[in-house]
Design a protein around this motif. Structure first.
Motif, PDB file in Angstrom:
ATOM      1  N   GLU A 142       0.832  -1.208   0.000  1.00  0.00           N
ATOM      2  CA  GLU A 142       0.000   0.000   0.000  1.00  0.00           C
ATOM      3  C   GLU A 142       0.864   1.254   0.000  1.00  0.00           C
ATOM      4  O   GLU A 142       0.588   2.212  -0.729  1.00  0.00           O
ATOM      5  CB  GLU A 142      -0.928  -0.011   1.220  1.00  0.00           C
TER       6      GLU A 142
ATOM      7  N   VAL B 257       1.377   4.238  -3.063  1.00  0.00           N
ATOM      8  CA  VAL B 257       1.310   5.689  -2.893  1.00  0.00           C
ATOM      9  C   VAL B 257       2.558   6.348  -3.471  1.00  0.00           C
ATOM     10  O   VAL B 257       2.479   7.353  -4.188  1.00  0.00           O
ATOM     11  CB  VAL B 257       1.150   6.061  -1.398  1.00  0.00           C
TER      12      VAL B 257
ATOM     13  N   SER C  76       2.580   6.208  -7.317  1.00  0.00           N
ATOM     14  CA  SER C  76       1.509   6.893  -8.046  1.00  0.00           C
ATOM     15  C   SER C  76       2.053   8.147  -8.702  1.00  0.00           C
ATOM     16  O   SER C  76       2.978   8.792  -8.192  1.00  0.00           O
ATOM     17  CB  SER C  76       0.365   7.255  -7.095  1.00  0.00           C
TER      18      SER C  76
ATOM     19  N   GLN D 180       2.258  13.838  -2.292  1.00  0.00           N
ATOM     20  CA  GLN D 180       2.396  12.389  -2.430  1.00  0.00           C
ATOM     21  C   GLN D 180       3.263  11.806  -1.319  1.00  0.00           C
ATOM     22  O   GLN D 180       2.908  10.797  -0.680  1.00  0.00           O
ATOM     23  CB  GLN D 180       2.992  12.085  -3.793  1.00  0.00           C
TER      24      GLN D 180
ATOM     25  N   ARG E  94       1.546  12.057   2.086  1.00  0.00           N
ATOM     26  CA  ARG E  94       0.527  11.015   2.223  1.00  0.00           C
ATOM     27  C   ARG E  94       1.161   9.675   2.568  1.00  0.00           C
ATOM     28  O   ARG E  94       0.638   8.918   3.403  1.00  0.00           O
ATOM     29  CB  ARG E  94      -0.265  10.891   0.923  1.00  0.00           C
ATOM     30  N   ALA E  95       2.294   9.367   1.928  1.00  0.00           N
ATOM     31  CA  ALA E  95       2.969   8.095   2.204  1.00  0.00           C
ATOM     32  C   ALA E  95       3.431   8.033   3.654  1.00  0.00           C
ATOM     33  O   ALA E  95       3.283   6.999   4.323  1.00  0.00           O
ATOM     34  CB  ALA E  95       4.144   7.917   1.258  1.00  0.00           C
TER      35      ALA E  95
ATOM     36  N   LYS F 136       0.440   7.590   5.963  1.00  0.00           N
ATOM     37  CA  LYS F 136      -0.095   6.232   5.898  1.00  0.00           C
ATOM     38  C   LYS F 136       0.814   5.242   6.605  1.00  0.00           C
ATOM     39  O   LYS F 136       0.362   4.247   7.172  1.00  0.00           O
ATOM     40  CB  LYS F 136      -0.286   5.830   4.434  1.00  0.00           C
TER      41      LYS F 136
END
Length: 565
Positions: free
Chosen positions: A411, A415, A418, A429, A432-433, A436
């Motif tokens: 997962e 990310v 992407s 980006q 967000r990684a 997470k």
């Protein structure tokens, strides 16, 4: 044939002369039966932390594409220095005698034809450019050549590196690579003037023929060999002498197996050139090495001790990125060097308390720690299929499958992989990684460390110095569990953190609210800058010594930061 005997067979001076180490044979036995042989480099004197073991100038070429003069946009193709005022706008100025000595081969129609061949062939252009450099150096260093004495001395060290090929093993990634290189080597030899190629052959063929690959190709199979004389006076099954295309193929294979990078002198993480450094290549690999290899000006590599080593102790360096997880390190070494690593860090990973955090997610049930592998019934060379979240580590005692612990990694990678349009998109980006990963990956996980470093670079470019410094500090704390405090690549990151803290110091007056606090922010930024510079400087004092340009630069920056008000 042992390394020292191979060197003597072609009249080459020992690779290790007037240095603090020597090559000795290695026999590994199990139950009285020999299972492997090889060589290792050992200390001939007791070495203190920071001791210079040896220094070598190999023969190398820039890794990036080059222009008609052999230079790229940022570095000299002869001394590999950054192009600056010392080159007065042209990278070759300070190296002009060497440029002149090599010009007949490395520039003009021959060089253009070789570049065209590189474009048309399926092998790396750097391989063809290294062949060209070997041919040019051999011709220029020949006793009959009319070359500047200083340049001839420099080229003599390149020639010595070529002679050192007698020490090196070779490898071919696969049959297709071998076919491609064979075709390129044959075409290459057709492009070189016959007289120049003969001078190169006089240098290259004896050394390559004496190498392990050359010796094997020159000897008939044991069941076909015969001592009976032939009627024509020759020997039965005698093989023809090695040709230059064959020798160039072996050199390409030696570059695959034993090639070394030249780094930017002031940026140990930046690869500039790649080539043959046969003495440095004799040091065996370890994922927990006791020596480091650092680039010095003019294309020298130096091996220095990272800690005290007794007389007879083996000296080891690293061939791979030490922040890679165990399975990835082993896979890369198997693919590029054709051996399975059995160093202590790979064979006994549990002896390194943080090793599992590099590759394993937190337990998906308790999220408190990373599970440990269960090796029962599984070969230690293969990835384990089950893991346990051990209670002694603060875990819940669950037994988990590899698939369950790998799911969060996929997962996070999704990310990171992407698409983004760079700039703000890439920043979001990476953020967000990290967000997470906070609940599923330990701070020491390789993905987390690399994400923080990439995020820090973007934040620095955006002028967000405080946030950048926070990401670098956290990443460096995690890196410290896996790298020696004096590891050169880590030292560069400490220096970068220090400079970011200085940027934060300078920006404090404009970024702090009008209600005050400027002095406090500046004082804290200065303290953190001095601390980071001190760590970088201490590391370079060990892995580079007091005379390395980066050591001198860091000392100057450290003193300057200390004088800030």
């Amino acid at each position: 044939m042992a390394a020292r005997n191979r060197a003597a067979a072609v009249g080459v001076a020992p690779l290790f002369s007037q240095v603090l180490c020597e090559v000795v044979p290695t026999d590994t036995r199990s139950g009285g039966k020999k299972i492997s042989t090889g060589t290792r480099v050992v200390a001939t004197d007791a070495l203190s932390k920071g001791a210079s073991v040896m220094r070598e100038r190999g023969i190398a070429v820039l890794v990036d594409e080059v222009d008609d003069d052999g230079d790229d946009a940022s570095h000299c193709s002869h001394c590999f220095r950054t192009i600056d005022e010392s080159h007065r706008g042209r990278p070759s100025t300070c190296c002009q005698p060497i440029v002149d000595a090599l010009a007949a081969v490395e520039t003009g129609p021959v060089a253009k034809a070789v570049r065209a061949l590189a474009t048309a062939s399926n092998i790396q252009s750097s391989v063809l450019r290294l062949w060209l450099r070997i041919v040019a150096a051999a011709a220029a260093a020949h006793p009959s050549s009319d070359v500047d004495p200083a340049a001839k001395k420099h080229l003599g060290e390149w020639v010595q590196a070529v002679r050192g090929c007698s020490e090196l093993d070779t490898s071919a990634p696969g049959p297709q690579w071998l076919m491609d290189v064979f075709g390129a080597a044959s075409d290459f030899c057709e492009l070189i003037p016959a007289e120049t190629m003969q001078l190169a052959a006089d240098l290259v063929l004896p050394a390559v023929t004496a190498s392990p690959a050359g010796s094997a190709s020159a000897e008939p199979p044991a069941d076909e060999a015969s001592d009976e004389p032939r009627a024509d006076g020759g020997e039965e099954n005698a093989k023809p002498p090695m040709s230059m295309p064959e020798a160039l193929i072996i050199i390409a294979g030696q570059l695959n197996r034993n090639g070394y990078s030249v780094r930017d002198v002031l940026r140990p993480n930046f690869h500039v050139a790649f080539g043959l450094f046969p003495a440095v290549a004799m040091f065996n690999h370890s994922c927990s090495p006791n020596c480091a290899v650092l680039t010095f000006p003019n294309g020298y590599l130096e091996v220095r001790a990272l800690r005290s080593i007794p007389v007879g102790g083996e000296l080891t360096v690293s061939y791979v990125d030490l922040l890679m997880p165990r399975e990835e390190r082993r896979a890369e070494l198997q693919a590029t060097k054709e051996f399975m690593c059995h160093c202590l860090r790979c064979d006994a990973p549990d002896a390194f308390p943080h090793e599992r955090f590099l590759s394993t997610a937190l337990c998906p049930r308790c999220h408190r720690t990373a599970p440990r592998p269960l090796w029962t019934g599984v070969a230690n060379d293969a990835p384990p299929t089950q893991l346990m979240c051990r209670t002694e580590d603060g875990g819940c005692g669950s037994i988990l499958t590899r698939a369950a612990t790998d799911a969060p990694l996929r997962e996070i990678r999704d990310v990171l992989d992407s698409g983004s349009d760079g700039g703000r998109g890439k920043l979001v980006q990476l953020q967000r990684a990290l967000q997470k990963s906070a609940s599923v990956l330990p701070a020491e996980h390789e993905l987390v460390i690399r994400t923080r470093l990439n995020l820090a670079i973007i934040l620095e470019l955006r002028g967000q110095f405080k946030e950048c410094g926070g990401q670098l500090s956290t990443a460096l704390e995690a890196m410290g569990h896996f790298l020696d405090p004096s590891w050169p690549e880590q030292a560069e990151w400490w220096a970068r953190l220090a400079r970011v803290r200085l940027d934060e110091y300078r920006a404090a007056a404009t970024t702090t609210s009008a209600r005050g606090g400027v002095a406090e922010v500046k004082a804290e930024a200065k303290r953190q800058a001095v601390e980071a510079f001190a760590k970088a400087y201490a590391a370079l004092r060990v892995c580079g010594g007091g005379d390395h340009p980066l050591t001198l630069q860091l000392k100057k920056e450290l003193d300057g930061a200390g004088r800030l008000v």
